[in-house]
Design an enzyme around this catalytic site. Sequence first.
Site, PDB file in Angstrom:
ATOM      1  N   GLY A  76      48.688  72.873  67.360  1.00  0.00           N
ATOM      2  CA  GLY A  76      49.564  73.380  68.282  1.00  0.00           C
ATOM      3  C   GLY A  76      50.347  72.551  69.152  1.00  0.00           C
ATOM      4  O   GLY A  76      49.502  71.368  69.612  1.00  0.00           O
ATOM      5  N   GLY A 154      49.400  82.140  59.128  1.00  0.00           N
ATOM      6  CA  GLY A 154      49.438  80.826  58.904  1.00  0.00           C
ATOM      7  C   GLY A 154      48.364  80.450  57.984  1.00  0.00           C
ATOM      8  O   GLY A 154      47.398  81.340  57.555  1.00  0.00           O
ATOM      9  N   ILE A 156      45.320  79.245  59.245  1.00  0.00           N
ATOM     10  CA  ILE A 156      44.191  79.713  59.659  1.00  0.00           C
ATOM     11  C   ILE A 156      43.978  81.148  59.516  1.00  0.00           C
ATOM     12  O   ILE A 156      42.988  81.568  59.037  1.00  0.00           O
ATOM     13  CB  ILE A 156      44.054  79.567  61.150  1.00  0.00           C
ATOM     14  CG1 ILE A 156      44.007  77.871  61.466  1.00  0.00           C
ATOM     15  CG2 ILE A 156      43.064  79.989  61.739  1.00  0.00           C
ATOM     16  CD1 ILE A 156      44.424  77.459  62.811  1.00  0.00           C
ATOM     17  N   ARG A 180      53.118  86.737  52.754  1.00  0.00           N
ATOM     18  CA  ARG A 180      52.298  85.604  52.084  1.00  0.00           C
ATOM     19  C   ARG A 180      51.773  86.480  50.911  1.00  0.00           C
ATOM     20  O   ARG A 180      50.761  86.782  50.977  1.00  0.00           O
ATOM     21  CB  ARG A 180      51.187  85.267  53.027  1.00  0.00           C
ATOM     22  CG  ARG A 180      51.852  84.339  54.330  1.00  0.00           C
ATOM     23  CD  ARG A 180      51.899  82.816  53.657  1.00  0.00           C
ATOM     24  NE  ARG A 180      51.078  82.099  53.146  1.00  0.00           N
ATOM     25  CZ  ARG A 180      50.192  81.363  53.901  1.00  0.00           C
ATOM     26  NH1 ARG A 180      50.287  81.532  55.045  1.00  0.00           N
ATOM     27  NH2 ARG A 180      49.035  81.027  53.039  1.00  0.00           N
ATOM     28  N   ASP A 262      39.093  82.980  72.850  1.00  0.00           N
ATOM     29  CA  ASP A 262      38.786  81.686  72.812  1.00  0.00           C
ATOM     30  C   ASP A 262      39.900  80.672  73.742  1.00  0.00           C
ATOM     31  O   ASP A 262      39.784  79.614  73.791  1.00  0.00           O
ATOM     32  CB  ASP A 262      38.660  81.152  71.437  1.00  0.00           C
ATOM     33  CG  ASP A 262      38.179  79.675  71.492  1.00  0.00           C
ATOM     34  OD1 ASP A 262      37.287  79.319  72.104  1.00  0.00           O
ATOM     35  OD2 ASP A 262      38.849  78.761  70.875  1.00  0.00           O
ATOM     36  N   HIS A 286      38.206  77.320  74.410  1.00  0.00           N
ATOM     37  CA  HIS A 286      38.987  77.023  73.573  1.00  0.00           C
ATOM     38  C   HIS A 286      38.368  75.976  72.592  1.00  0.00           C
ATOM     39  O   HIS A 286      38.234  74.777  72.541  1.00  0.00           O
ATOM     40  CB  HIS A 286      39.926  76.236  74.357  1.00  0.00           C
ATOM     41  CG  HIS A 286      41.352  76.082  73.459  1.00  0.00           C
ATOM     42  ND1 HIS A 286      42.344  76.045  74.065  1.00  0.00           N
ATOM     43  CD2 HIS A 286      41.518  75.893  72.231  1.00  0.00           C
ATOM     44  CE1 HIS A 286      43.582  75.883  73.272  1.00  0.00           C
ATOM     45  NE2 HIS A 286      42.894  75.833  71.969  1.00  0.00           N
ATOM     46  N   ILE A 287      37.166  76.296  71.908  1.00  0.00           N
ATOM     47  CA  ILE A 287      36.434  75.676  70.983  1.00  0.00           C
ATOM     48  C   ILE A 287      36.842  76.078  69.367  1.00  0.00           C
ATOM     49  O   ILE A 287      35.900  75.626  68.415  1.00  0.00           O
ATOM     50  CB  ILE A 287      34.794  75.989  71.271  1.00  0.00           C
ATOM     51  CG1 ILE A 287      34.619  77.508  71.160  1.00  0.00           C
ATOM     52  CG2 ILE A 287      34.473  75.401  72.485  1.00  0.00           C
ATOM     53  CD1 ILE A 287      33.121  77.790  71.247  1.00  0.00           C
TER      54      ILE A 287
HETATM   55  C1  GLV Z   1      43.923  73.886  69.300  1.00  0.00           C
HETATM   56  O1  GLV Z   1      44.185  74.856  69.992  1.00  0.00           O
HETATM   57  C2  GLV Z   1      44.967  73.180  68.259  1.00  0.00           C
HETATM   58  O2  GLV Z   1      46.330  73.724  68.467  1.00  0.00           O
HETATM   59  O3  GLV Z   1      44.790  72.307  67.562  1.00  0.00           O
END
Ligand code: GLV
Length: 322
Positions: A76, A154, A156, A180, A262, A286-287
């Site tokens: 991001g 996307g 992920i 998709r 997260d 945020h892990i």
């Molecule tokens: C983490 O949040 C990233 O965008 O890689």
Amino acid sequence: MKVFISGPIPTNACDYLTEKGIEWDYHDSSIPLNKQELIEKAQDAHGLITTINDCIDQEVIQALSHLKCISQMAVGVDNINIQFASSLNIPVGHTPHVLTDATADLTMALILAVVRKLPQGQSQVRRGTWGAWEPQGLLGRDLGCLRLGIVGMGAIAAKVARRAYHGFSMAVHYHSPRRRPEVEKYCQAKYHQSLTELARHSDILSLHCSLNEQTQGLINHSVLGLLPHGSYVINTSRGDVLNQDDLLVLLQNGHLAGAALDVTSPEPLSPEHPLLQLPECLITPHIGSATKEARQEMALLAAENCVLGLENKPLKYQVNIS
Ligand code: GLV
């Protein structure tokens, strides 16, 4: 040539820069630099490696307009004013793909944790309030009975869909700007043209879109209210995609059974934040990409992008001008 790294990222990135004969310096603290500090530290650098903690806005980019590259160690880039960097012909890199599995795994971990009430169970055990096996205690749901609704399909999200469908027999639904077909085929995923239709068909709503003007506050009361009673919300994208005040109301009034976040807005939330007082709301720091493997690959890719920028070559993964 010199690179400034805004935080203590894995050292394989530094080794790579050294191998390439590039001088580097880094901010050796987990407390992020503020804008002024960053500008000062990067003043004599040709390349800048950033993380999501940094605010790379117009002011910072203007003050560092001599940079040959801004290389973000993340997928991001919503903390960077891409448009302004482009106007100054500064390439901006990022690190997609290498964190996809790690983040998809965390998404499943959050789904399992919240649906099977792991935080509540752990809290009972720790506080000594768990007395005996309870035939009707801490009842969650069978994942195979729940429909997973994915917002933003996307890389992920596609891996989450795969895990959910093939690993947990979940029905997968999604809404995304682009269809998709391969995910529809491989995971029997059902596409919904609108977010409201997706919400009506989701027992777990998992957010995977990037943050931009269109997605800021996208998941608000009117979307959350359409989820069936007893649904769950999972956010591993960006905190600002979700209206947390609306989420709070729907958790408090029992419409939603739980949430796992997260990412939050801001990060971190203050310890007094009402969401942190709700046992059914799991919040992690945020892990998503926090595995040794993913972080090392992200660091290396950020360094590779940066070196390419210094050499005036297109970056491996560049988000703006090429
Ligand atoms: C983490 O949040 C990233 O965008 O890689």
